[in-house]
Write an enzyme that holds these catalytic residues in place. Sequence first.
Site, PDB file in Angstrom:
ATOM      1  N   GLU A  13       7.492 -12.188  19.461  1.00  0.00           N
ATOM      2  CA  GLU A  13       6.890 -13.318  20.166  1.00  0.00           C
ATOM      3  C   GLU A  13       7.933 -14.390  20.428  1.00  0.00           C
ATOM      4  O   GLU A  13       8.772 -14.687  19.581  1.00  0.00           O
ATOM      5  CB  GLU A  13       5.764 -13.953  19.341  1.00  0.00           C
ATOM      6  N   GLU A  28       1.457 -11.997  11.657  1.00  0.00           N
ATOM      7  CA  GLU A  28       1.935 -13.187  10.942  1.00  0.00           C
ATOM      8  C   GLU A  28       1.208 -13.403   9.603  1.00  0.00           C
ATOM      9  O   GLU A  28       0.532 -14.399   9.393  1.00  0.00           O
ATOM     10  CB  GLU A  28       1.794 -14.432  11.816  1.00  0.00           C
TER      11      GLU A  28
END
Length: 655
Positions: free
Chosen positions: A305, A153
């Site tokens: 995710e 991320e």
Amino acid sequence: MPNLSDATRARLLFGGDYNPEQWPEETWPDDVRLMKAAGVNSVTLGVFSWSELEPAPGERNFGWLDRLMDLMHENGIGVVLATPSASPPPWLGRLHPDTLPRDADGRIELWGGRQHFSHSSATYRRYAAAITEDLAARYGSHPALTMWHINNEYCTFDYGDEAAERFRNWLKARYGTLDALNTAWGTAFWSQRYDTWSGILPPRHAHYMKNPTQLLDFRRFTSDMLLECYVAERDIVRRHTPHIPVTSNFMPLWIGQDAWRWAAEEDVVSVDLYPDPRDPLGAQQGALVQDMTRSQARGPWMLMEQAAGPVNWRGVNHPKPRGLNRLWSLQAVARGADAVCYFQWRQSRQGAEKFHSGMVSHAGERGRTYQEVKQLGAELAAIGPHVSGSHSTADIAVLHDWHSWWAGVQDGRLSTEVDYPAVLRAWHRALWEAHLTTDFAHPEHDLTGYSLVIAPQLYLLTDAAIENLIAYVRQGGTLVCGFLTGVADEDDRVRPGGMDARLRDLFGIRTLHEWWPLDAGESVSCDGFDGTLWSEEIEAEPSVTETIPYKGGELDGLPAVLRKGRAWYVSTLPEPDALRELLTRVAADAQVRPVLDGLPATVEAVRRGDLLFVLNHGREPVTVPVPGTHHDLLTDTTVQDEVRLDRYGVAVLKP
């Protein structure tokens, strides 16, 4: 280059982040037992393990990871091995303060959390490269390795001195000369002209509003610097394992990355997706992100995710009701995912995310969360051979560009009520509720394969993008553009007339006299619907084919919506029902129809390859018409002409 199919091997990957260093080693065999029972075939290791792998500068502690890699391989579970560079150990920041980022106010962001690194720091990059090199050398030939996961991320902004120097070098490469930069930035305004490169800084805290083009370029620069970090680590692992695909996970619609450019550098495009289970439009948010990720991947993609239950970062963190995790996971597969994964495998007992759910919750294997995960794992194994590697297709493209978004969020804009992601969601929602599947595309992409192109809002458009849209319409395509489109060029310079003259001619706009933004909660009446957020004072050409006028107020009788041939312009944001009805009509005229007719409002139908996914997002059972004979892969039964779906029910139908 390798791709996702090299890792999936005609199956769907199922699993998630596994952080065994948080647990005694005695728990590992039990984890493996539960994984195998749940059908887990992939785990991601090492995402936040830097301090475990390198407890002191230059020291390596690989023994625990050796044992884990062997354990996974012995039990038939593949490993997505991460480089740990998203979360440097405390010693790195303590010994090398230059690796720490600074915010726009000059404050240092210290260790103790994560993502505390300066993307521009040569020291950080050197240490990240060293640990990546050693990981690739040690595990590149390990039979458990199926994919590399770089960092995690990427989301760091840095306004420090080293970032300032790199920013100046980036600007030199972009503009060449100070005169060109001064012209692009419009520095004649407020006496901002630069006489030396060394005088240019990142857009740090200022007394009043900052230069909008400086802010735009700083966002471009930030995306590029983060991409440099990714590419540096990617190239290391590729050198050792050219046959192993590489990814890094996007956050959906995060403002800091030009994901179109990033996706071109990835073997596998992956995303993290966390809709709020209490949001009535959570499924639509999921569909938007899935459509965008599939389009960036140009094929199958990876759901890296999601949450099996609640997250821990909302004001109130609600669990997922029974069946919702399964429904949203299968929605992702319907829209192109070849991997369904979670953060994380086992719910943490300590740390900042101990209340973020895991595939195994604090309730353990008897808990509802794990039992639902087991059911999903079995179903993904059943449908995997039929769906893995196949493509979802769409006849509609929604246009999206990060540079346009970046330019549109300047401080001095006409309305802070206009939020670009919210506008994008509103238009995608209208199409989703009309049961129309969409791709996303960059405005400079080849659009000839689409019957209908939608541009919800493209404030900034390059000349190449404008010519691309015009050529698309001339070749017979149907184009619908929302308000504030084509206002500025690539330097955020307002085009003469407030909209590019070529676009005004395309839509049949003689003069755009004024923009009329609306206050929060305010609406403007139009013929047949109300508009929100925005309105415009437009004078149409006699050549327009059709108009829908404003009714009452300052704009009475002027066009709210106008069409010239196959080009539509919508100068307000119609209320949801009206926007859906308008786009349904335009799609029908463009010969675009839903996958199934007569769908209940709560039902989504998506075709992927030769499979038809039918998903009920409602809390009540429904019966859905599905003409013909089908085999439901989830129930292993024959379906004739209709299928009954319970609340949050799904059918995966094969002809």
